[in-house]
Every structure is written in structure tokens, then in C-alpha cells.
Design an enzyme around this catalytic site. Structure first.
Site, PDB file in Angstrom:
ATOM      1  N   GLY A   1     -12.194  -2.829   4.110  1.00 46.98           N
ATOM      2  CA  GLY A   1     -13.062  -2.813   2.935  1.00 46.98           C
ATOM      3  C   GLY A   1     -13.735  -1.483   2.650  1.00 46.98           C
ATOM      4  O   GLY A   1     -14.836  -1.459   2.098  1.00 46.98           O
TER       5      GLY A   1
ATOM      6  N   ASN B   1      -5.157  -3.203  -9.151  1.00 50.82           N
ATOM      7  CA  ASN B   1      -4.805  -2.951  -7.751  1.00 50.82           C
ATOM      8  C   ASN B   1      -4.780  -1.446  -7.515  1.00 50.82           C
ATOM      9  O   ASN B   1      -4.481  -0.673  -8.425  1.00 50.82           O
ATOM     10  CB  ASN B   1      -3.437  -3.552  -7.415  1.00 50.82           C
ATOM     11  CG  ASN B   1      -3.087  -3.374  -5.948  1.00 50.82           C
ATOM     12  OD1 ASN B   1      -3.923  -3.592  -5.070  1.00 50.82           O
ATOM     13  ND2 ASN B   1      -1.864  -2.952  -5.653  1.00 50.82           N
TER      14      ASN B   1
ATOM     15  N   HIS C   1      -3.033   1.479  -5.063  1.00 49.11           N
ATOM     16  CA  HIS C   1      -1.910   1.674  -4.154  1.00 49.11           C
ATOM     17  C   HIS C   1      -1.904   3.129  -3.680  1.00 49.11           C
ATOM     18  O   HIS C   1      -2.012   4.048  -4.505  1.00 49.11           O
ATOM     19  CB  HIS C   1      -0.602   1.337  -4.879  1.00 49.11           C
ATOM     20  CG  HIS C   1       0.592   1.459  -3.983  1.00 49.11           C
ATOM     21  ND1 HIS C   1       0.890   0.521  -3.028  1.00 49.11           N
ATOM     22  CD2 HIS C   1       1.528   2.429  -3.880  1.00 49.11           C
ATOM     23  CE1 HIS C   1       1.968   0.905  -2.373  1.00 49.11           C
ATOM     24  NE2 HIS C   1       2.373   2.055  -2.861  1.00 49.11           N
TER      25      HIS C   1
HETATM   26  C1  GRF Z   1      -6.017   1.008   0.673  1.00 48.59           C
HETATM   27  O1  GRF Z   1      -5.310   2.089   1.193  1.00 48.59           O
HETATM   28  C2  GRF Z   1      -5.377   0.522  -0.592  1.00 48.59           C
HETATM   29  O2  GRF Z   1      -4.714   1.515  -1.304  1.00 48.59           O
HETATM   30  C3  GRF Z   1      -4.380  -0.491  -0.091  1.00 48.59           C
HETATM   31  O3  GRF Z   1      -5.018  -1.113   0.988  1.00 48.59           O
HETATM   32  C4  GRF Z   1      -5.937  -0.210   1.592  1.00 48.59           C
HETATM   33  C5  GRF Z   1      -7.242  -0.926   1.735  1.00 48.59           C
HETATM   34  O4  GRF Z   1      -8.162  -0.230   2.524  1.00 48.59           O
HETATM   35  N1  GRF Z   1      -4.017  -1.397  -1.160  1.00 48.59           N
HETATM   36  P1  GRF Z   1      -9.662  -0.705   2.651  1.00 48.59           P
HETATM   37  O5  GRF Z   1      -9.658  -2.138   3.170  1.00 48.59           O
HETATM   38  O6  GRF Z   1     -10.303  -0.616   1.287  1.00 48.59           O
HETATM   39  O7  GRF Z   1     -10.308   0.211   3.629  1.00 48.59           O
END
Ligand code: GRF
Length: 201
Positions: free
Chosen positions: A12, A107, A109
């Protein structure tokens, strides 16, 4: 002000950046709910600490993906959520949910789509020898890492850095870009024509 829900399964850090930017006043949305499919997600702890309502729902307790998502959708309706923000949510949403929130699910990515789709995008780009990769924010459609692109931010890969260093730099960019894009989408000043997301001043 628009109500958003953040969906997260893991650490998160993107949620944290959103929380911080809302607290600072640079992101003008109301975080109504944090949803997770993982009881022990650190994201839930971050939300609780910030005084945000959380909703954990165990997918294993439902007969189907759609039944699971109907329960989540009911909760979103209750909280009057306008925008769904996926931030490390490790489940693929069904066509039912995508249709219910068409062009209202974002989303992030960690690559420049359509390159390096999937859950190992940073490592894949690094191992492929890419000289540039980056971050994409897109609307979610029925296919994985595929919907209309809202924003992209390139990140150059240095010959000297390790994958861990690249990872850290990409995450830093994510934390900045996601809040900016959420704010722009929440303003509602855009149209979606096919795959093109067009912002109007
Ligand atoms: C991020 O790198 C995002 O791009 C991908 O999942 C990861 C989540 O990281 N979809 P976090 O839980 O926000 O630290």
C-alpha cells in the site's frame, strides 16, 4: 468533491501517497473506503491509521468472482463511491464489475504499456535490457493491463543500476503520478473516444 475507493492487496505505498496528498490538500478527493481481499494487507493498517473506513472481503467465501464483486459493489454504492482506484489489487475484475464502473476504474502499472504487462513488469523490463520503461495509469477494461491510457511517465534505465534501484525509482514516480492523475480524472474534464482519453482545459 468526488468520493474514491482504493483497492489494495499488499503493502500500500501507493495508497500511502494518496493519503498523504489528500492530507496535504494537493489531491482534492474524499477517500471513502479502502477495499482489500487480504486480511493482513499492510494497506489496511495504513488506512485505519489515517482514520479511513476499510472493507476486507474474503474471496474464498463466495461461489463466484461475480458474487464476490457484487458484495463489493454494494458497499461502494453505500459509500457513494464515484471512482475506483486500484493500487496493487491482485485480482482481475470481472466484466460485471468493469461494466458497472466503466471508465471509472483506474489502475497503475509499473511499465509503459503495452510493453511488459503482468505482475513482474519492472523485473521483466530490466531483464529484457530495456533502456527506458516507466509508469502507466489506465482505465480498466475487460482485459488485463489493457484499457484506455490516461497518462504515462517514462523512466530511463541506467546501465549502472540494479533492478532494486530501478524498482525504487519507478515506485517514486508512481507515488507522484497516481495522485496527479486521480485529481485530473476526478475533475471530470475528459472524454474517452475509443482508446483515447482526451483531457479538456
Ligand atoms: C505498484 O508497483 C503498482 O504499479 C502495481 O502494484 C504495486 C503496488 O505497490 N500495480 P504498493 O502496494 O502500492 O506498494
Amino acid at each position: 468533491m468526488k468520493n474514491i475507493a482504493v483497492f489494495a492487496s499488499g503493502n500500500g505505498t501507493n495508497l500511502q501517497a494518496i493519503l498523504d496528498n489528500i492530507a496535504k490538500g494537493s489531491l482534492k478527493v474524499r477517500l471513502a473506503l479502502v477495499v482489500s481481499d487480504k486480511q493482513n494487507a499492510f494497506a489496511l493498517k495504513r488506512a485505519k491509521k489515517a482514520g479511513i473506513k476499510t472493507f476486507y472481503l474474503d474471496p474464498k467465501k463466495f461461489v463466484s468472482k461475480e458474487a464476490y464483486e457484487r458484495e463489493i459493489a454494494a458497499q461502494l454504492k453505500k459509500e457513494k463511491v464515484d471512482l475506483v482506484v486500484l493500487a496493487g489489487f491482485m485480482r482481475i475484475l470481472s466484466p460485471f464489475f468493469v461494466r458497472a464502473y466503466r471508465n471509472r476504474i483506474l489502475n497503475i502499472h509499473p511499465a509503459l504499456l503495452p510493453a511488459f504487462k503482468g505482475g513482474r513488469a519492472i523485473k521483466d523490463a530490466y531483464n529484457y535490457g530495456a533502456k527506458a520503461t516507466g509508469v502507466t495509469v489506465h482505465f480498466v477494461d475487460e482485459h488485463v493491463d489493457h484499457g484506455p491510457i490516461i497518462a504515462q511517465e517514462p523512466v530511463k534505465v541506467s546501465d549502472a543500476e540494479s533492478v532494486v534501484q530501478l524498482e525504487a525509482r519507478i515506485h517514486k514516480v508512481e507515488h507522484k503520478v497516481y495522485s496527479e492523475v486521480i485529481g485530473r480524472v476526478a475533475s471530470g474534464r475528459f472524454t474517452v473516444k475509443g482508446r483515447r482519453v482526451i483531457f479538456t482545459p
